[in-house]
Design an enzyme around this catalytic site. Structure first.
Site, PDB file in Angstrom:
ATOM      1  N   ASP A  44      -2.785  -4.045  -2.245  1.00  0.00           N
ATOM      2  CA  ASP A  44      -1.932  -4.460  -3.361  1.00  0.00           C
ATOM      3  C   ASP A  44      -2.653  -5.478  -4.231  1.00  0.00           C
ATOM      4  O   ASP A  44      -2.900  -6.603  -3.814  1.00  0.00           O
ATOM      5  CB  ASP A  44      -0.639  -5.098  -2.818  1.00  0.00           C
ATOM      6  CG  ASP A  44       0.310  -5.481  -3.943  1.00  0.00           C
ATOM      7  OD1 ASP A  44       1.104  -4.622  -4.350  1.00  0.00           O
ATOM      8  OD2 ASP A  44       0.237  -6.628  -4.436  1.00  0.00           O
ATOM      9  N   TYR A  49      -4.378 -10.736 -11.185  1.00  0.00           N
ATOM     10  CA  TYR A  49      -5.111 -11.372 -10.071  1.00  0.00           C
ATOM     11  C   TYR A  49      -6.609 -11.479 -10.380  1.00  0.00           C
ATOM     12  O   TYR A  49      -7.353 -12.141  -9.669  1.00  0.00           O
ATOM     13  CB  TYR A  49      -4.932 -10.606  -8.745  1.00  0.00           C
ATOM     14  CG  TYR A  49      -3.506 -10.453  -8.258  1.00  0.00           C
ATOM     15  CD1 TYR A  49      -2.464 -11.167  -8.826  1.00  0.00           C
ATOM     16  CD2 TYR A  49      -3.204  -9.585  -7.212  1.00  0.00           C
ATOM     17  CE1 TYR A  49      -1.153 -11.003  -8.380  1.00  0.00           C
ATOM     18  CE2 TYR A  49      -1.905  -9.423  -6.759  1.00  0.00           C
ATOM     19  CZ  TYR A  49      -0.888 -10.129  -7.351  1.00  0.00           C
ATOM     20  OH  TYR A  49       0.396  -9.963  -6.899  1.00  0.00           O
ATOM     21  N   LYS A  74      -0.693  -3.608 -11.010  1.00  0.00           N
ATOM     22  CA  LYS A  74       0.523  -3.958 -11.766  1.00  0.00           C
ATOM     23  C   LYS A  74       0.201  -4.285 -13.221  1.00  0.00           C
ATOM     24  O   LYS A  74      -0.880  -4.792 -13.533  1.00  0.00           O
ATOM     25  CB  LYS A  74       1.216  -5.175 -11.122  1.00  0.00           C
ATOM     26  CG  LYS A  74       1.359  -5.073  -9.610  1.00  0.00           C
ATOM     27  CD  LYS A  74       2.173  -6.199  -9.005  1.00  0.00           C
ATOM     28  CE  LYS A  74       2.032  -6.214  -7.493  1.00  0.00           C
ATOM     29  NZ  LYS A  74       0.860  -6.971  -7.003  1.00  0.00           N
ATOM     30  N   HIS A 107       5.096  -5.754 -13.430  1.00  0.00           N
ATOM     31  CA  HIS A 107       5.006  -6.958 -12.589  1.00  0.00           C
ATOM     32  C   HIS A 107       6.278  -7.832 -12.651  1.00  0.00           C
ATOM     33  O   HIS A 107       6.748  -8.318 -11.628  1.00  0.00           O
ATOM     34  CB  HIS A 107       3.777  -7.769 -13.025  1.00  0.00           C
ATOM     35  CG  HIS A 107       3.153  -8.558 -11.929  1.00  0.00           C
ATOM     36  ND1 HIS A 107       1.791  -8.703 -11.782  1.00  0.00           N
ATOM     37  CD2 HIS A 107       3.698  -9.274 -10.916  1.00  0.00           C
ATOM     38  CE1 HIS A 107       1.535  -9.473 -10.732  1.00  0.00           C
ATOM     39  NE2 HIS A 107       2.677  -9.828 -10.188  1.00  0.00           N
TER      40      HIS A 107
HETATM   41  P1  NAD Z   1       1.863 -14.260   2.253  1.00  0.00           P
HETATM   42  O1  NAD Z   1       3.300 -14.505   2.545  1.00  0.00           O
HETATM   43  O2  NAD Z   1       1.260 -12.962   2.569  1.00  0.00           O
HETATM   44  O3  NAD Z   1       1.072 -15.444   2.953  1.00  0.00           O
HETATM   45  C1  NAD Z   1      -0.327 -15.513   2.884  1.00  0.00           C
HETATM   46  C2  NAD Z   1      -0.809 -16.798   3.524  1.00  0.00           C
HETATM   47  O4  NAD Z   1      -0.368 -16.856   4.872  1.00  0.00           O
HETATM   48  C3  NAD Z   1      -2.338 -16.833   3.607  1.00  0.00           C
HETATM   49  O5  NAD Z   1      -2.883 -17.397   2.444  1.00  0.00           O
HETATM   50  C4  NAD Z   1      -2.569 -17.695   4.830  1.00  0.00           C
HETATM   51  O6  NAD Z   1      -2.482 -19.041   4.461  1.00  0.00           O
HETATM   52  C5  NAD Z   1      -1.405 -17.334   5.699  1.00  0.00           C
HETATM   53  N1  NAD Z   1      -1.700 -16.298   6.731  1.00  0.00           N
HETATM   54  C6  NAD Z   1      -1.826 -14.972   6.562  1.00  0.00           C
HETATM   55  N2  NAD Z   1      -2.000 -14.355   7.746  1.00  0.00           N
HETATM   56  C7  NAD Z   1      -2.002 -15.322   8.690  1.00  0.00           C
HETATM   57  C8  NAD Z   1      -2.143 -15.336  10.087  1.00  0.00           C
HETATM   58  N3  NAD Z   1      -2.290 -14.209  10.783  1.00  0.00           N
HETATM   59  N4  NAD Z   1      -2.105 -16.523  10.731  1.00  0.00           N
HETATM   60  C9  NAD Z   1      -1.931 -17.683  10.041  1.00  0.00           C
HETATM   61  N5  NAD Z   1      -1.787 -17.742   8.711  1.00  0.00           N
HETATM   62  C10 NAD Z   1      -1.810 -16.575   8.039  1.00  0.00           C
HETATM   63  O7  NAD Z   1       1.647 -14.661   0.698  1.00  0.00           O
HETATM   64  P2  NAD Z   1       1.273 -14.012  -0.670  1.00  0.00           P
HETATM   65  O8  NAD Z   1      -0.187 -13.820  -0.807  1.00  0.00           O
HETATM   66  O9  NAD Z   1       1.965 -14.843  -1.669  1.00  0.00           O
HETATM   67  O10 NAD Z   1       1.975 -12.560  -0.676  1.00  0.00           O
HETATM   68  C11 NAD Z   1       1.346 -11.396  -0.207  1.00  0.00           C
HETATM   69  C12 NAD Z   1       0.982 -10.467  -1.346  1.00  0.00           C
HETATM   70  O11 NAD Z   1       2.131 -10.128  -2.124  1.00  0.00           O
HETATM   71  C13 NAD Z   1       0.055 -11.093  -2.395  1.00  0.00           C
HETATM   72  O12 NAD Z   1      -1.253 -11.258  -1.933  1.00  0.00           O
HETATM   73  C14 NAD Z   1       0.233 -10.121  -3.527  1.00  0.00           C
HETATM   74  O13 NAD Z   1      -0.504  -8.940  -3.285  1.00  0.00           O
HETATM   75  C15 NAD Z   1       1.727  -9.864  -3.466  1.00  0.00           C
HETATM   76  N6  NAD Z   1       2.494 -10.733  -4.382  1.00  0.00           N
HETATM   77  C16 NAD Z   1       3.171 -10.142  -5.412  1.00  0.00           C
HETATM   78  C17 NAD Z   1       3.911 -10.912  -6.284  1.00  0.00           C
HETATM   79  C18 NAD Z   1       4.671 -10.249  -7.389  1.00  0.00           C
HETATM   80  O14 NAD Z   1       5.153 -10.936  -8.295  1.00  0.00           O
HETATM   81  N7  NAD Z   1       4.805  -8.949  -7.369  1.00  0.00           N
HETATM   82  C19 NAD Z   1       3.967 -12.304  -6.149  1.00  0.00           C
HETATM   83  C20 NAD Z   1       3.280 -12.883  -5.081  1.00  0.00           C
HETATM   84  C21 NAD Z   1       2.561 -12.089  -4.205  1.00  0.00           C
END
Ligand code: NAD
Length: 270
Positions: A44, A49, A74, A107
């Site tokens: 994704d 990004y 997106k 988005h």
């Molecule tokens: P997430 O909830 O996936 O959290 C990611 C964070 O959690 C990492 O940076 C790390 O600090 C921690 N983490 C991940 N795996 C771990 C593990 N096994 N152990 C310990 N810590 C761990 O946060 P995110 O990146 O905000 O969301 C995931 C994805 O969703 C994004 O990368 C993006 O692709 C998407 N997204 C979309 C939108 C949108 O508006 N459509 C907005 C935000 C994110």
């Protein structure tokens, strides 16, 4: 647990993938390659990004056949509108180095523009260059407004969703419309991994809190895209198909909901 979910148009979408928000272009290449090497099929990204090139490079380096993968990108807010959507899509494809994406999403629901953007998205879908189209951060009223003018119903809505923001009403509506739910920030951006309930449930299954949360999404029929740039965590986050949360454990996690957003409110984001 089925590894794919069949979208309304019959396309199979992997239920678990890698998110790459806030990942630098160079890190995106490694993260995507590690993910694919560890049996992820869904990636994704988004034009905003600024790592689509790195994602495309990771896909090529993995050596896995394109058809085996499911790539989402997106349409950014500034590019919304009919002509600009077509243009932005072509530029995303070019940066990714792909001739199609599996899923193209609006988005955010930019008022006064998303219906025009959707008309272009429908044409992109009909051209075969996006195998599925959908939206992100749409509330029920945004989807209802979109549907007033649409020929094609969105196949996916990607929304902020985690144990502290469970979005039950929106999920119920989306299920009734046959729109798949995909969670962003599924781990609460890492901020809920110390939660004692999640840690305790994890201990009893010899799993981490992150694995428990990912499993909760899967068992709730939610597509989930946790982000990590660390190979060990990328591996850990997909190692969730060998255990099951009980009904009681699912309920305990459901009760962690406090309707707390970490990201912007879709009704007030700009
Ligand atoms: P997430 O909830 O996936 O959290 C990611 C964070 O959690 C990492 O940076 C790390 O600090 C921690 N983490 C991940 N795996 C771990 C593990 N096994 N152990 C310990 N810590 C761990 O946060 P995110 O990146 O905000 O969301 C995931 C994805 O969703 C994004 O990368 C993006 O692709 C998407 N997204 C979309 C939108 C949108 O508006 N459509 C907005 C935000 C994110």
């Amino acid at each position: 647990m089925e590894k794919n979910k069949r979208l309304a148009n019959g396309i199979e979408m992997p239920r678990l993938g890698l998110g790459v928000w806030r990942v630098e272009e160079v890190d995106a290449t490694n993260s995507v390659r590690w993910a694919i090497e560890n049996d992820y099929h869904l990636i994704d990204t988004a034009s905003v990004y600024k790592n689509e090139k790195g994602v495309g490079e990771g896909i090529r380096q993995s050596g896995v056949e394109r058809e085996e993968l499911f790539v989402t990108t997106k349409l950014w807010n500034a590019d919304q509108g009919y002509d600009s959507t077509h243009q932005a899509f072509n530029e995303s494809l070019k940066r990714l180095g792909l001739d199609y994406v599996d899923l193209y999403l609006i988005h955010w629901p930019v008022a006064g523009k998303f219906s025009d953007s959707w008309r272009a998205m429908e044409e992109i879908y009909e051209s075969g260059r996006a195998k599925a189209i959908g939206v992100s951060n749409f509330q029920q009223h945004h989807i209802e407004e979109l549907m007033n003018a649409a020929k094609i119903k969105p196949m996916v809505n990607q929304i902020e969703l985690h144990p502290t923001l469970t979005q039950v009403d929106l999920r119920t509506y989306l299920a009734s419309e046959g729109i798949a739910v995909e969670a962003w920030s599924p781990l609460g951006q890492g901020k809920i991994l110390q939660n004692p309930t999640l840690v305790e449930i994890g201990k009893s299954h010899k799993k981490s809190a992150a694995q428990v949360i990912i499993r909760w999404h899967l068992q709730s029929d939610i597509i989930v895209i946790p982000k990590s740039v660390h190979e060990e965590r990328i591996k850990e986050n997909i190692n969730v198909f060998d255990f099951e949360l009980s009904v009681e454990e699912m309920e305990k996690i459901n009760r962690l909901n406090i309707n707390e957003r970490l990201g912007a409110d879709p009704d007030n984001f700009d």
